[in-house]
Scaffold this motif. Structure first.
Motif, PDB file in Angstrom:
ATOM      1  N   VAL A  30     -11.194  -3.846 -40.564  1.00 56.32           N
ATOM      2  CA  VAL A  30     -10.813  -3.779 -41.976  1.00 56.32           C
ATOM      3  C   VAL A  30     -11.369  -5.005 -42.691  1.00 56.32           C
ATOM      4  CG1 VAL A  30      -8.893  -3.748 -43.616  1.00 56.32           C
ATOM      5  CG2 VAL A  30      -8.674  -2.529 -41.440  1.00 56.32           C
ATOM      6  N   VAL A  31     -11.930  -4.777 -43.882  1.00 53.89           N
ATOM      7  CA  VAL A  31     -12.366  -5.877 -44.745  1.00 53.89           C
ATOM      8  C   VAL A  31     -11.553  -5.812 -46.033  1.00 53.89           C
ATOM      9  CG1 VAL A  31     -14.262  -6.781 -46.145  1.00 53.89           C
ATOM     10  CG2 VAL A  31     -14.689  -6.049 -43.788  1.00 53.89           C
ATOM     11  N   LEU A  32     -10.934  -6.931 -46.391  1.00 53.34           N
ATOM     12  CA  LEU A  32     -10.064  -7.030 -47.567  1.00 53.34           C
ATOM     13  C   LEU A  32     -10.769  -7.826 -48.659  1.00 53.34           C
ATOM     14  CD1 LEU A  32      -6.790  -7.978 -45.632  1.00 53.34           C
ATOM     15  CD2 LEU A  32      -7.466  -5.694 -46.417  1.00 53.34           C
ATOM     16  N   VAL A  33     -10.818  -7.261 -49.864  1.00 52.77           N
ATOM     17  CA  VAL A  33     -11.553  -7.870 -50.985  1.00 52.77           C
ATOM     18  C   VAL A  33     -10.585  -8.128 -52.143  1.00 52.77           C
ATOM     19  CG1 VAL A  33     -13.482  -7.600 -52.578  1.00 52.77           C
ATOM     20  CG2 VAL A  33     -13.612  -6.590 -50.288  1.00 52.77           C
ATOM     21  N   HIS A  34     -10.462  -9.377 -52.543  1.00 47.50           N
ATOM     22  CA  HIS A  34      -9.565  -9.718 -53.653  1.00 47.50           C
ATOM     23  C   HIS A  34     -10.234  -9.454 -54.996  1.00 47.50           C
ATOM     24  CE1 HIS A  34     -11.609 -13.448 -54.922  1.00 47.50           C
ATOM     25  NE2 HIS A  34     -11.839 -13.675 -53.639  1.00 47.50           N
ATOM     26  N   GLY A  35      -9.447  -9.541 -56.046  1.00 45.72           N
ATOM     27  CA  GLY A  35      -9.955  -9.322 -57.389  1.00 45.72           C
ATOM     28  C   GLY A  35     -10.091 -10.601 -58.179  1.00 45.72           C
ATOM     29  N   ALA A  36     -10.055 -10.467 -59.503  1.00 46.57           N
ATOM     30  CA  ALA A  36     -10.212 -11.616 -60.398  1.00 46.57           C
ATOM     31  C   ALA A  36      -8.955 -12.487 -60.399  1.00 46.57           C
ATOM     32  CB  ALA A  36     -10.510 -11.130 -61.811  1.00 46.57           C
ATOM     33  N   PHE A  37      -9.156 -13.751 -60.721  1.00 45.06           N
ATOM     34  CA  PHE A  37      -8.080 -14.730 -60.909  1.00 45.06           C
ATOM     35  C   PHE A  37      -7.327 -15.038 -59.610  1.00 45.06           C
ATOM     36  CE2 PHE A  37      -8.254 -11.715 -64.535  1.00 45.06           C
ATOM     37  CZ  PHE A  37      -9.005 -12.502 -65.389  1.00 45.06           C
ATOM     38  N   ALA A  38      -7.917 -14.708 -58.474  1.00 48.47           N
ATOM     39  CA  ALA A  38      -7.234 -14.849 -57.188  1.00 48.47           C
ATOM     40  C   ALA A  38      -8.234 -15.250 -56.117  1.00 48.47           C
ATOM     41  CB  ALA A  38      -6.573 -13.522 -56.822  1.00 48.47           C
ATOM     42  N   ARG A  53      -1.165  -4.903 -35.408  1.00 51.67           N
ATOM     43  CA  ARG A  53      -1.326  -3.510 -34.980  1.00 51.67           C
ATOM     44  C   ARG A  53      -2.618  -3.295 -34.191  1.00 51.67           C
ATOM     45  NH1 ARG A  53       0.719  -0.077 -40.353  1.00 51.67           N
ATOM     46  NH2 ARG A  53       2.790  -1.026 -40.439  1.00 51.67           N
ATOM     47  N   GLY A  54      -3.442  -4.320 -34.095  1.00 46.90           N
ATOM     48  CA  GLY A  54      -4.631  -4.224 -33.268  1.00 46.90           C
ATOM     49  C   GLY A  54      -5.951  -4.189 -34.006  1.00 46.90           C
ATOM     50  N   TYR A  55      -5.916  -4.307 -35.337  1.00 44.70           N
ATOM     51  CA  TYR A  55      -7.155  -4.272 -36.112  1.00 44.70           C
ATOM     52  C   TYR A  55      -7.823  -5.646 -36.139  1.00 44.70           C
ATOM     53  CZ  TYR A  55      -5.861   0.321 -37.871  1.00 44.70           C
ATOM     54  OH  TYR A  55      -5.541   1.648 -37.949  1.00 44.70           O
ATOM     55  N   ARG A  56      -9.138  -5.625 -36.232  1.00 40.71           N
ATOM     56  CA  ARG A  56      -9.891  -6.833 -36.539  1.00 40.71           C
ATOM     57  C   ARG A  56     -10.068  -6.858 -38.053  1.00 40.71           C
ATOM     58  NH1 ARG A  56     -16.042  -8.632 -34.811  1.00 40.71           N
ATOM     59  NH2 ARG A  56     -15.871 -10.771 -35.591  1.00 40.71           N
ATOM     60  N   VAL A  57      -9.630  -7.934 -38.680  1.00 38.56           N
ATOM     61  CA  VAL A  57      -9.587  -8.001 -40.145  1.00 38.56           C
ATOM     62  C   VAL A  57     -10.371  -9.201 -40.639  1.00 38.56           C
ATOM     63  CG1 VAL A  57      -8.091  -8.100 -42.179  1.00 38.56           C
ATOM     64  CG2 VAL A  57      -7.290  -6.937 -40.106  1.00 38.56           C
ATOM     65  N   SER A  58     -11.189  -8.981 -41.666  1.00 46.01           N
ATOM     66  CA  SER A  58     -11.920 -10.057 -42.334  1.00 46.01           C
ATOM     67  C   SER A  58     -11.533 -10.068 -43.802  1.00 46.01           C
ATOM     68  CB  SER A  58     -13.433  -9.851 -42.189  1.00 46.01           C
ATOM     69  OG  SER A  58     -14.148 -10.907 -42.815  1.00 46.01           O
ATOM     70  N   VAL A  59     -11.321 -11.264 -44.342  1.00 49.27           N
ATOM     71  CA  VAL A  59     -10.928 -11.426 -45.739  1.00 49.27           C
ATOM     72  C   VAL A  59     -12.079 -12.071 -46.502  1.00 49.27           C
ATOM     73  CG1 VAL A  59      -9.242 -12.410 -47.336  1.00 49.27           C
ATOM     74  CG2 VAL A  59      -8.523 -11.712 -45.035  1.00 49.27           C
ATOM     75  N   VAL A  60     -12.580 -11.371 -47.511  1.00 48.67           N
ATOM     76  CA  VAL A  60     -13.694 -11.860 -48.317  1.00 48.67           C
ATOM     77  C   VAL A  60     -13.185 -12.918 -49.297  1.00 48.67           C
ATOM     78  CG1 VAL A  60     -15.454 -11.214 -50.019  1.00 48.67           C
ATOM     79  CG2 VAL A  60     -14.906  -9.671 -48.116  1.00 48.67           C
ATOM     80  N   GLN A  61     -13.990 -13.960 -49.496  1.00 51.30           N
ATOM     81  CA  GLN A  61     -13.714 -14.934 -50.555  1.00 51.30           C
ATOM     82  C   GLN A  61     -14.792 -14.759 -51.625  1.00 51.30           C
ATOM     83  OE1 GLN A  61     -11.073 -16.515 -50.882  1.00 51.30           O
ATOM     84  NE2 GLN A  61     -10.225 -17.112 -48.915  1.00 51.30           N
ATOM     85  N   ASN A  62     -14.476 -13.930 -52.620  1.00 46.75           N
ATOM     86  CA  ASN A  62     -15.443 -13.687 -53.693  1.00 46.75           C
ATOM     87  C   ASN A  62     -15.630 -14.938 -54.542  1.00 46.75           C
ATOM     88  OD1 ASN A  62     -16.141 -10.946 -53.321  1.00 46.75           O
ATOM     89  ND2 ASN A  62     -14.235 -10.289 -54.273  1.00 46.75           N
ATOM     90  N   ARG A 170      -0.191 -18.779 -60.656  1.00 46.25           N
ATOM     91  CA  ARG A 170      -0.704 -19.149 -61.989  1.00 46.25           C
ATOM     92  C   ARG A 170      -1.555 -20.402 -61.916  1.00 46.25           C
ATOM     93  NH1 ARG A 170       4.060 -21.318 -64.943  1.00 46.25           N
ATOM     94  NH2 ARG A 170       3.425 -23.179 -63.769  1.00 46.25           N
ATOM     95  N   ASP A 171      -1.070 -21.392 -61.180  1.00 46.72           N
ATOM     96  CA  ASP A 171      -1.728 -22.695 -61.180  1.00 46.72           C
ATOM     97  C   ASP A 171      -2.845 -22.798 -60.146  1.00 46.72           C
ATOM     98  OD1 ASP A 171      -0.014 -23.453 -63.215  1.00 46.72           O
ATOM     99  OD2 ASP A 171       1.443 -24.384 -61.857  1.00 46.72           O
ATOM    100  N   SER A 172      -3.015 -21.756 -59.323  1.00 43.95           N
ATOM    101  CA  SER A 172      -4.122 -21.749 -58.363  1.00 43.95           C
ATOM    102  C   SER A 172      -5.126 -20.650 -58.695  1.00 43.95           C
ATOM    103  CB  SER A 172      -3.591 -21.550 -56.939  1.00 43.95           C
ATOM    104  OG  SER A 172      -2.934 -20.297 -56.811  1.00 43.95           O
ATOM    105  N   GLN A 173      -5.114 -20.188 -59.948  1.00 43.86           N
ATOM    106  CA  GLN A 173      -6.050 -19.136 -60.358  1.00 43.86           C
ATOM    107  C   GLN A 173      -7.499 -19.511 -60.082  1.00 43.86           C
ATOM    108  OE1 GLN A 173      -5.599 -17.050 -64.221  1.00 43.86           O
ATOM    109  NE2 GLN A 173      -3.920 -18.508 -64.595  1.00 43.86           N
ATOM    110  N   VAL A 174      -8.275 -18.506 -59.715  1.00 46.94           N
ATOM    111  CA  VAL A 174      -9.725 -18.667 -59.614  1.00 46.94           C
ATOM    112  C   VAL A 174     -10.332 -17.985 -60.833  1.00 46.94           C
ATOM    113  CG1 VAL A 174     -11.779 -18.253 -58.230  1.00 46.94           C
ATOM    114  CG2 VAL A 174      -9.556 -18.585 -57.100  1.00 46.94           C
ATOM    115  N   PRO A 175     -10.972 -18.732 -61.717  1.00 47.33           N
ATOM    116  CA  PRO A 175     -11.527 -18.106 -62.931  1.00 47.33           C
ATOM    117  C   PRO A 175     -12.695 -17.194 -62.597  1.00 47.33           C
ATOM    118  CG  PRO A 175     -12.279 -20.372 -62.759  1.00 47.33           C
ATOM    119  CD  PRO A 175     -11.264 -20.179 -61.663  1.00 47.33           C
TER     120      PRO A 175
END
Length: 253
Positions: A30-38, A53-62, A170-175
């Motif tokens: 599974v690859v997880l992709v965040h949205g804006a401001f995060a 549950r046994g999945y290999r998971v990667s989290v994208v840093q856009n 709020r204070d850790s938003q990514v513009p």
């Protein structure tokens, strides 16, 4: 979007026991992709459940500097995993997975309170008929990067979080470079890949009616979950269950 959401997750109480993936299940990544401001850390609760549950998971840093940059970051994450993958996008991340989901390793798409443009459409075009709720306010700086208005942040973005967690988000938003919202996509992966959609029924950044309309337009299996725009953070088990179902249901070539 770092927050201690994972502390509230009681692993092992979901629909599937820890590490219980069938040996013949093809989709195990599974690859997880965040949205804006995060950033990607908001996925921690979902990550913990899926890995248990046994999945290999990667989290994208856009980087949120251009659609091209975010799609490239997503392709890198997909290409690092072995075998077929479920690609998951939140909010603007839905635009990213719509473009990046044509990657041959992607077996299915999950849209979490997310947008899904067609070829030639932009992220901003999605709001032409059903605009964003009035309490979701973006402020754009002189450099063209936008933040969610501080006073409206909790009600517009994270209404079901605690006050301390909302303040941290709020204070850790990514513009985000606001030009991204005017960039058309050149691929629509949902036309060729099976799709699922999580509709947050209390979303105050994307109108739930737009989320339902989007899910219907792309032919997604739609699941309604009570929660704000950050439903992946406040309802991680419900979101993980949809991703798990997608992985168990998707077929590979």
């Amino acid at each position: 979007m770092a927050v201690a959401a994972a502390a509230a997750v009681n692993l092992g109480t979901g629909a599937y026991a820890q590490g219980s993936l069938p040996t013949d299940q093809a989709v195990r990544s599974v690859v997880l992709v965040h949205g804006a401001f995060a950033d990607g850390s908001g996925w921690r609760g979902v990550y913990d459940i899926l890995t248990a549950r046994g999945y290999r998971v990667s989290v994208v840093q856009n980087p949120l500097t251009s659609l091209e940059d975010d799609v490239a970051a997503t392709h890198r994450a997909i290409d690092r995993l072995d075998g077929p993958t479920i690609l998951v996008g939140h909010s603007y991340g839905g635009t990213v997975i719509t473009e990046a989901g044509v990657n041959p390793n992607v077996a299915g798409l999950v849209y979490v309170s997310a947008l899904a443009p067609d070829v030639g459409e932009t992220t901003g075009d999605q709001f032409s008929e059903i605009p964003a709720p009035a309490d979701f306010v973006i402020e754009t700086g002189a450099d063209g990067f936008g933040f969610v208005n501080s006073e409206k942040f909790k009600i517009g973005f994270a209404g079901d979080t605690s006050d301390p967690d909302a303040a941290f988000l709020r204070d850790s938003q990514v513009p985000i470079n606001m030009e991204i919202f005017g960039t058309p996509v050149s691929h629509a992966a949902w036309k060729e890949k099976p799709s699922w959609a999580v509709v947050a029924t209390e979303d105050n950044a994307i109108d739930p009616e737009l989320l339902r309309h989007t899910a219907d337009r792309i032919g997604a299996v739609s699941v309604e979950v009570p929660g704000s725009h950050v439903v992946f953070l406040t309802q991680p088990e419900a979101v993980a269950d949809v991703i798990d179902t997608a992985a168990r249901s998707a077929h590979t070539n």
